[in-house]
Design a protein around this motif. Structure first.
Motif, PDB file in Angstrom:
ATOM      1  N   GLY A   1       0.621   5.631   3.174  1.00  0.00           N
ATOM      2  CA  GLY A   1       0.058   4.318   2.880  1.00  0.00           C
ATOM      3  C   GLY A   1       0.097   3.424   4.101  1.00  0.00           C
ATOM      4  O   GLY A   1      -0.802   2.604   4.324  1.00  0.00           O
TER       5      GLY A   1
ATOM      6  N   VAL B   1       0.863  -1.180   0.000  1.00  0.00           N
ATOM      7  CA  VAL B   1       0.000   0.000   0.000  1.00  0.00           C
ATOM      8  C   VAL B   1       0.903   1.234   0.000  1.00  0.00           C
ATOM      9  O   VAL B   1       1.443   1.610   1.047  1.00  0.00           O
TER      10      VAL B   1
ATOM     11  N   GLY C   1       2.977  -1.088   4.145  1.00  0.00           N
ATOM     12  CA  GLY C   1       2.504   0.279   3.922  1.00  0.00           C
ATOM     13  C   GLY C   1       3.646   1.261   4.043  1.00  0.00           C
ATOM     14  O   GLY C   1       4.438   1.199   4.993  1.00  0.00           O
TER      15      GLY C   1
ATOM     16  N   VAL D   1      -7.523  -0.501   0.005  1.00  0.00           N
ATOM     17  CA  VAL D   1      -6.872  -1.587   0.732  1.00  0.00           C
ATOM     18  C   VAL D   1      -7.734  -2.840   0.790  1.00  0.00           C
ATOM     19  O   VAL D   1      -7.289  -3.937   0.431  1.00  0.00           O
TER      20      VAL D   1
END
Length: 604
Positions: free
Chosen positions: A344, A266, A340, A320
């Motif tokens: 993110g 992410v 992440g 997500v």
């Protein structure tokens, strides 16, 4: 023109300096013409350079904040007079030593630049008495002003923080290295090129103004040297899913066997994902694929006004959680590892808290790269989130439905003006040089817009109110509690990070309920993360849990080189057995297009 013969008998042009004079005159005319062009462009764009994060708004904020500091000092004239006396005494000492030096006497400098201050690396800053005087006078003034601000009584810490931030912008801007007549390299170049450097610099300023939108974007690299999908973001893969806010890329395997559990990345929506997939030698994604991981990455859309109402919740659900569902179906697997980076990571942490509250255990481990979940020590970005500035920002975003990427890029550059603004002003506009090709700085210039609803929520709920860390945030009525996230976590901070300060990341890492491996990388927010093992650069520290970052560092072990192998060893233990490699085209989601996809190619 009449010729003459010198003693050697060779014919030479007399008054050779006339040709030089003609060239200088010609360049002055060209400089005036380029300057007129720049003024015309500035006149056309004057109204656009307004609103949040603009030069005008930051000058206004600086004026108000520094006025608070000045007010406190004026109210104590005796203390102010003492501080002024100290400054003038240091000037007197500097002048006396300069005079002695000009008379041939060796003297020690009154003050020296900090190690790593590249503004004064030209030898003339030390060897030439005049330039050395300007340098030391500036450094004395700057350090005096900083000390004065730090010692100001009667102001709260947020005001002091803002004052020091704005003072740093001013002091960095007025450095003698930034002016053509007080920078020895610029003076030499101007003389040797008959001022052609200034002509070229003005031409490059005009070009930067014309390609900029709301705010001047100073070229930090050769923008023609790179192209996404050609020499950046070239790791093979397929876009297997897309919706309004993201494309999901699955990368082609590089090994015959892969770990069973895939890795879902992410990235930040504030910048494009390919910071993790720069040129092949620097690509974390490529390296992870080569270690035997099945890698998926979210590529966020570059939103326009049609997506103005896309919220933080939408980025969680449609980003997500939707990506997680696609990965699960694509591989027919329940458990996934997640990573992440930066914001993110903040989004991933909120999603994990949401999933934990709902009994969703599909993410079995999480890696956070320079990601904050607690914002009490969030550094200089806190300067931009008071009520007045957020109100101005919301008003500006409501007109277009998004925040233009140039404004956010300007904020990030202001966090390190000595490195990210003024060296390029000198190089591009005073020396007339073109910036060198640099993949990381190309990515830095390839900014994205941000939906108004999402960005306003992020700044207000995280930076201003710190609700996630306090356990006060809810999504869809579900309370988000980080302590309920009990999966294994690998948490990376960067020692010199100006965006997610190491102490801020450390404080947040302690809020998770499961086992956390905290690792501190050398360098900053980008170079600390994008540090492939082959480069043998920087270092990282690892250690046991501690109450404070300082205590943790005292017991940490330093390892030279990249943190990537350390992370891979940790992740491999949580990735299951080896299975045959997966072809992105063989799953239930037919490929839409080749990586890097179309969303990442949209420029602003």
């Amino acid at each position: 023109m009449q010729k003459r013969n010198d003693e050697s008998g060779d014919d030479q042009e007399p008054y050779g300096e006339f040709a030089r004079f003609d060239e200088i005159t010609h360049n002055i005319v060209r400089l005036c013409n380029e300057g007129a062009h720049v003024m015309g462009v500035l006149a056309q764009r004057s109204r656009r350079d307004e609103g949040a994060y603009s030069v005008a708004s930051e000058i206004s904020e600086a004026t108000k904040t520094l006025a608070e500091v000045a007010k406190q000092w004026v109210s104590d004239p005796a203390r102010l007079a003492e501080a002024q006396r100290d400054l003038f005494q240091s000037y007197g000492t500097l002048w006396a030593r300069t005079v002695r030096r000009m008379m041939g006497e060796p003297v020690e400098p009154v003050i020296q630049p900090d190690p790593g201050d590249n503004r004064f690396r030209d030898p003339d800053w030390t060897e030439n008495e005049l330039y050395d005087f300007w340098k030391q006078a500036y450094l004395l003034t700057a350090r005096w002003a900083e000390a004065l601000t730090r010692e100001t009584e009667g102001i709260d810490e947020p005001t002091r923080h803002k004052a020091l931030f704005h003072l740093n912008q001013i002091l960095t801007a007025i450095s003698p290295s930034n002016f053509p007549f007080t920078n020895p390299e610029v003076v030499r170049t101007t003389v040797s090129s008959n001022a052609d450097n200034l002509v070229q610099g003005m031409h490059q300023l005009a070009a930067d103004l014309e390609r900029s939108k709301d705010i001047l974007r100073i070229s930090q690299t050769d923008l023609d040297a790179f192209e996404v999908g050609e020499n950046l973001a070239v790791t093979p893969g397929k876009v297997i899913y897309q919706n309004e806010i993201m494309q999901l890329i699955q990368y082609a395997p590089a090994t015959e066997q892969v770990f069973e559990r895939p890795l879902l990345i992410v990235p930040p929506w504030i910048n494009k994902y390919y910071i993790l997939d720069l040129v092949p030698k620097k690509s974390l994604i490529k390296w992870a694929v080569e270690q035997g991981y099945t890698v998926f990455v979210i590529s966020w859309v570059n939103p326009d006004s049609k997506l103005a109402l896309k919220s933080f919740e939408d980025y969680m659900h449609e980003g997500v959680l939707t990506a997680l569902e696609v990965v699960e179906r694509q591989l027919s697997l329940h458990y996934v590892n997640a990573m992440g980076y930066c914001v993110g990571g903040t989004l991933l942490s909120a999603a994990l808290a949401y999933m934990s509250a709902r009994g969703d255990d599909r993410i079995s481990s999480a890696t956070f790269l320079t990601a904050q979940v607690d914002f009490t020590q969030a550094g200089d970005l806190l300067v931009f989130v008071d009520e007045g500035q957020l109100a101005d920002l919301n008003e500006m975003m409501s007109a277009d439905g998004y925040l233009d990427g140039s404004r956010m890029a300007a904020v990030f550059n202001m966090l390190r003006p000595r490195d990210l603004i003024w060296p390029y002003v000198v190089n591009n506009y005073l020396l007339g040089k073109k910036p060198l090709p640099f993949d990381l700085l190309y990515w830095n210039s390839d900014s994205t817009r941000m939906p108004a609803a999402n960005h306003a929520y992020y700044l207000r709920e995280f930076y201003q109110h710190n609700k996630l860390a306090r356990g006060e945030m809810t999504i869809d009525g579900v309370p988000l509690e980080l302590k309920k996230i009990r999966i294994p976590v690998y948490h990376l901070a960067a020692e010199q990070d100006h965006i997610a300060p190491a102490n801020s990341v450390f404080i947040g890492a302690k809020l998770f309920g499961g086992p956390v491996r905290f690792v501190l990388a050398g360098s900053g927010h980008i170079a600390g993360v994008i540090n492939p093992p082959e480069r043998h650069k920087y270092q990282f520290w690892s250690g046991e849990p501690a109450d404070t970052l300082e205590a943790w560092r005292r017991g940490a072990t330093e390892t030279q080189g990249s943190w990537w192998p350390n992370w891979s060893a940790w992740l491999s233990e949580r990735s299951g057995v080896k299975v045959p490699a997966r072809d992105p085209a063989a799953g239930p989601y037919p490929p839409i297009e080749d990586a890097p996809g179309s969303y990442v190619r949209v420029r602003v």
